[in-house]
Design a protein around this motif. Structure first.
Motif, PDB file in Angstrom:
ATOM      1  N   SER A 102       0.799  -1.467   0.062  1.00 49.12           N
ATOM      2  CA  SER A 102       0.002   0.027  -0.039  1.00 49.12           C
ATOM      3  C   SER A 102       0.981   1.220  -0.058  1.00 49.12           C
ATOM      4  CB  SER A 102      -0.812   0.107   1.335  1.00 49.12           C
ATOM      5  OG  SER A 102      -0.269  -0.065   2.495  1.00 49.12           O
ATOM      6  N   VAL A 103       2.007   1.332   0.616  1.00 52.24           N
ATOM      7  CA  VAL A 103       2.900   2.313   0.480  1.00 52.24           C
ATOM      8  C   VAL A 103       4.041   2.294  -0.768  1.00 52.24           C
ATOM      9  CG1 VAL A 103       4.566   3.509   2.003  1.00 52.24           C
ATOM     10  CG2 VAL A 103       2.806   2.301   3.044  1.00 52.24           C
ATOM     11  N   ALA A 104       4.186   1.060  -1.189  1.00 49.16           N
ATOM     12  CA  ALA A 104       5.154   0.963  -2.407  1.00 49.16           C
ATOM     13  C   ALA A 104       4.946   1.854  -3.368  1.00 49.16           C
ATOM     14  CB  ALA A 104       5.307  -0.423  -2.713  1.00 49.16           C
ATOM     15  N   VAL A 105       3.768   2.352  -3.753  1.00 46.24           N
ATOM     16  CA  VAL A 105       3.394   2.975  -4.921  1.00 46.24           C
ATOM     17  C   VAL A 105       3.982   4.420  -4.961  1.00 46.24           C
ATOM     18  CG1 VAL A 105       1.466   4.293  -3.784  1.00 46.24           C
ATOM     19  CG2 VAL A 105       1.592   4.345  -6.185  1.00 46.24           C
ATOM     20  N   ILE A 106       4.403   4.804  -3.640  1.00 47.32           N
ATOM     21  CA  ILE A 106       5.355   5.917  -3.710  1.00 47.32           C
ATOM     22  C   ILE A 106       6.889   6.025  -4.456  1.00 47.32           C
ATOM     23  CG2 ILE A 106       6.357   7.642  -1.889  1.00 47.32           C
ATOM     24  CD1 ILE A 106       4.415   6.948  -0.025  1.00 47.32           C
ATOM     25  N   PHE A 107       7.334   4.890  -4.275  1.00 50.10           N
ATOM     26  CA  PHE A 107       8.426   4.453  -4.941  1.00 50.10           C
ATOM     27  C   PHE A 107       8.540   3.944  -6.071  1.00 50.10           C
ATOM     28  CE2 PHE A 107       8.805   4.123  -0.278  1.00 50.10           C
ATOM     29  CZ  PHE A 107       9.804   5.232   0.235  1.00 50.10           C
TER      30      PHE A 107
ATOM     31  N   PRO B 109       8.525   5.364  -9.121  1.00 53.23           N
ATOM     32  CA  PRO B 109       9.112   5.889 -10.014  1.00 53.23           C
ATOM     33  C   PRO B 109      10.733   5.697  -9.880  1.00 53.23           C
ATOM     34  CG  PRO B 109       7.692   7.381  -9.109  1.00 53.23           C
ATOM     35  CD  PRO B 109       7.471   5.999  -8.354  1.00 53.23           C
ATOM     36  N   LEU B 110      11.029   4.970  -8.710  1.00 52.41           N
ATOM     37  CA  LEU B 110      12.512   4.642  -8.372  1.00 52.41           C
ATOM     38  C   LEU B 110      12.780   3.251  -8.864  1.00 52.41           C
ATOM     39  CD1 LEU B 110      12.812   5.950  -4.773  1.00 52.41           C
ATOM     40  CD2 LEU B 110      12.650   7.232  -6.900  1.00 52.41           C
ATOM     41  N   GLY B 111      11.775   2.394  -9.572  1.00 49.30           N
ATOM     42  CA  GLY B 111      11.922   1.295 -10.053  1.00 49.30           C
ATOM     43  C   GLY B 111      11.632   0.189  -9.051  1.00 49.30           C
ATOM     44  N   TRP B 112      11.069   0.558  -7.920  1.00 47.66           N
ATOM     45  CA  TRP B 112      10.399  -0.485  -7.050  1.00 47.66           C
ATOM     46  C   TRP B 112       9.109  -1.217  -7.357  1.00 47.66           C
ATOM     47  CZ3 TRP B 112      12.018   2.005  -1.669  1.00 47.66           C
ATOM     48  CH2 TRP B 112      13.513   2.368  -1.822  1.00 47.66           C
ATOM     49  N   VAL B 113       8.938  -2.083  -8.339  1.00 53.36           N
ATOM     50  CA  VAL B 113       7.732  -2.487  -8.910  1.00 53.36           C
ATOM     51  C   VAL B 113       7.558  -3.949  -8.843  1.00 53.36           C
ATOM     52  CG1 VAL B 113       7.416  -0.310 -10.114  1.00 53.36           C
ATOM     53  CG2 VAL B 113       8.708  -2.264 -11.193  1.00 53.36           C
ATOM     54  N   GLY B 114       6.675  -4.451  -9.036  1.00 53.55           N
ATOM     55  CA  GLY B 114       6.253  -5.972  -8.925  1.00 53.55           C
ATOM     56  C   GLY B 114       6.425  -6.685  -7.531  1.00 53.55           C
ATOM     57  N   ASP B 115       6.716  -7.795  -7.515  1.00 53.97           N
ATOM     58  CA  ASP B 115       6.865  -8.368  -5.999  1.00 53.97           C
ATOM     59  C   ASP B 115       7.958  -7.895  -5.319  1.00 53.97           C
ATOM     60  OD1 ASP B 115       4.780 -10.103  -7.075  1.00 53.97           O
ATOM     61  OD2 ASP B 115       5.917 -11.563  -7.592  1.00 53.97           O
ATOM     62  N   MET B 116       8.970  -7.419  -5.786  1.00 50.71           N
ATOM     63  CA  MET B 116       9.820  -6.755  -4.860  1.00 50.71           C
ATOM     64  C   MET B 116       9.606  -5.330  -4.498  1.00 50.71           C
ATOM     65  SD  MET B 116      11.225  -4.030  -6.619  1.00 50.71           S
ATOM     66  CE  MET B 116      12.986  -3.663  -6.301  1.00 50.71           C
ATOM     67  N   ALA B 117       8.568  -4.986  -4.932  1.00 51.00           N
ATOM     68  CA  ALA B 117       8.251  -3.444  -4.538  1.00 51.00           C
ATOM     69  C   ALA B 117       8.079  -3.419  -3.036  1.00 51.00           C
ATOM     70  CB  ALA B 117       7.099  -2.801  -5.324  1.00 51.00           C
ATOM     71  N   TRP B 118       7.010  -4.212  -2.476  1.00 52.28           N
ATOM     72  CA  TRP B 118       6.685  -4.340  -1.018  1.00 52.28           C
ATOM     73  C   TRP B 118       8.008  -4.660   0.034  1.00 52.28           C
ATOM     74  CZ3 TRP B 118       7.078  -8.510   2.503  1.00 52.28           C
ATOM     75  CH2 TRP B 118       7.267  -9.500   1.995  1.00 52.28           C
ATOM     76  N   LYS B 119       8.938  -5.568  -0.587  1.00 46.76           N
ATOM     77  CA  LYS B 119       9.960  -5.983   0.008  1.00 46.76           C
ATOM     78  C   LYS B 119      11.129  -4.778   0.059  1.00 46.76           C
ATOM     79  CE  LYS B 119       9.699 -10.428  -1.558  1.00 46.76           C
ATOM     80  NZ  LYS B 119      10.180 -11.793  -2.549  1.00 46.76           N
ATOM     81  N   ALA B 120      11.241  -4.065  -0.923  1.00 50.18           N
ATOM     82  CA  ALA B 120      12.281  -3.021  -0.739  1.00 50.18           C
ATOM     83  C   ALA B 120      11.571  -1.864   0.125  1.00 50.18           C
ATOM     84  CB  ALA B 120      12.360  -2.504  -2.356  1.00 50.18           C
ATOM     85  N   THR B 121      10.253  -1.602  -0.185  1.00 51.51           N
ATOM     86  CA  THR B 121       9.604  -0.612   0.730  1.00 51.51           C
ATOM     87  C   THR B 121       9.687  -0.899   2.106  1.00 51.51           C
ATOM     88  OG1 THR B 121       8.337  -0.030  -1.087  1.00 51.51           O
ATOM     89  CG2 THR B 121       7.679   0.767   1.086  1.00 51.51           C
ATOM     90  N   THR B 122       9.396  -2.059   2.567  1.00 46.59           N
ATOM     91  CA  THR B 122       9.437  -2.648   4.008  1.00 46.59           C
ATOM     92  C   THR B 122      10.994  -2.406   4.668  1.00 46.59           C
ATOM     93  OG1 THR B 122       7.542  -3.938   3.571  1.00 46.59           O
ATOM     94  CG2 THR B 122       8.666  -4.319   5.832  1.00 46.59           C
ATOM     95  N   ALA B 123      11.972  -2.842   3.679  1.00 48.83           N
ATOM     96  CA  ALA B 123      13.178  -2.978   4.273  1.00 48.83           C
ATOM     97  C   ALA B 123      13.803  -1.564   4.482  1.00 48.83           C
ATOM     98  CB  ALA B 123      14.073  -3.741   3.162  1.00 48.83           C
ATOM     99  N   THR B 124      13.383  -0.670   3.656  1.00 47.37           N
ATOM    100  CA  THR B 124      13.886   0.828   3.915  1.00 47.37           C
ATOM    101  C   THR B 124      12.942   1.280   5.212  1.00 47.37           C
ATOM    102  OG1 THR B 124      13.652   1.056   1.554  1.00 47.37           O
ATOM    103  CG2 THR B 124      13.610   3.100   2.996  1.00 47.37           C
ATOM    104  N   PHE B 125      11.785   0.860   5.560  1.00 43.83           N
ATOM    105  CA  PHE B 125      11.421   1.528   6.738  1.00 43.83           C
ATOM    106  C   PHE B 125      11.858   0.651   8.041  1.00 43.83           C
ATOM    107  CE2 PHE B 125       7.907   2.900   3.742  1.00 43.83           C
ATOM    108  CZ  PHE B 125       7.891   4.287   4.643  1.00 43.83           C
ATOM    109  N   THR B 126      12.119  -0.694   7.873  1.00 44.19           N
ATOM    110  CA  THR B 126      12.850  -1.413   8.811  1.00 44.19           C
ATOM    111  C   THR B 126      14.279  -0.652   9.200  1.00 44.19           C
ATOM    112  OG1 THR B 126      13.776  -2.948   7.444  1.00 44.19           O
ATOM    113  CG2 THR B 126      11.756  -3.289   8.435  1.00 44.19           C
ATOM    114  N   GLY B 127      15.027  -0.219   8.183  1.00 43.69           N
ATOM    115  CA  GLY B 127      16.197   0.495   8.257  1.00 43.69           C
ATOM    116  C   GLY B 127      16.045   1.671   9.425  1.00 43.69           C
ATOM    117  N   LEU B 128      14.992   2.223   9.381  1.00 46.02           N
ATOM    118  CA  LEU B 128      14.935   3.344  10.415  1.00 46.02           C
ATOM    119  C   LEU B 128      14.733   2.927  11.944  1.00 46.02           C
ATOM    120  CD1 LEU B 128      11.766   5.264   8.738  1.00 46.02           C
ATOM    121  CD2 LEU B 128      14.223   5.888   8.711  1.00 46.02           C
TER     122      LEU B 128
END
Length: 233
Positions: A64-69, A71-90
């Motif tokens: 649900s949040v991955a749509v923001i990213f 344009p950065l190429g975070w699309v498909g099945d990896m989109a939620w993984k990249a997005t969640t990984a970024t937030f866990t990095g906080l």
């Protein structure tokens, strides 16, 4: 001066104990929460354990949040993984590595912090070259972990300036990642020409202009400085 043995041991203990507390509380707790959110989800209207983590609660939240990213190429099945990984990095930057280990079902004996070759193939199947660069650049330049944010708050002693500093870092990270993926992706075929490409080119031109523009000329300031110096005499 050579430090005394007592001071060295005391400082080592304080820093070591600080890491142990963080690893045993924040990092451990966040890992448990991530495991639960990734292991359970709603399938056919029933809340249950899931075999495919793309059906998990974490995938739904991250998606649900991955749509923001996008344009950065975070699309498909990896989109939620990249997005969640970024937030866990906080929580802590090392949580990004931990999350990938969980997301890609890594159960090897090697420590991913030392050797991540065990999940190279799985990650490579999801990330294209420019998408991977985009992800790494964003996480390198974006806001640091919560502990560092707290240090920024203490140093600035102002909530607005703290928010501005964190916002600037996240915004700058987004801009650089967008430029890298949109323009670099044209060369690799990962990106197609569109609005994102035009925006990335305009942002790149703006950055180049800011870097190369000439500052105020010395002669423009010299009369004011002379007048100011004369007034002080």
């Amino acid at each position: 001066h050579t430090p005394s043995a007592g001071n060295v041991l005391r400082a080592t203990w304080e820093r070591g104990w600080s890491f142990i507390k963080r690893a045993g509380t924040i990092i451990l707790l966040s890992s448990i929460i991530l495991w639960f959110l990734m292991g359970y989800g709603v399938v056919d209207g029933v809340f249950q354990a899931v075999e495919d983590n793309n059906d998990s609660l974490l995938a739904a939240i991250g998606g649900s949040v991955a749509v923001i990213f996008a344009p950065l190429g975070w699309v498909g099945d990896m989109a939620w993984k990249a997005t969640t990984a970024t937030f866990t990095g906080l929580i802590a930057k090392e949580e990004v590595v931990n999350f990938f280990g969980v997301a890609y079902h890594y159960a090897g004996e090697a420590d991913l912090m030392e050797d991540a070759s065990g999940i190279y193939a799985a990650v490579g199947a999801d990330f294209g070259a420019m998408a991977a660069y985009s992800f790494m650049i964003f996480n390198l330049l974006c806001a640091p972990c919560f502990a560092a944010m707290g240090a920024i708050k203490r140093e600035m002693n102002n909530a607005k300036w703290t928010a501005a500093a964190i916002g600037y870092m996240c915004g700058f990270a987004y801009v650089v990642s967008l430029i890298v993926f949109q323009l670099g992706g044209l060369a690799t075929g990962e990106a197609v020409f569109g609005v994102g490409t035009v925006v990335a080119a305009a942002l790149l031109a703006g950055i180049v202009y800011l870097l190369l523009r000439r500052g105020y000329r010395e002669e423009n300031h010299s009369p004011r400085l002379s007048a100011a110096a004369a007034a002080m005499r």
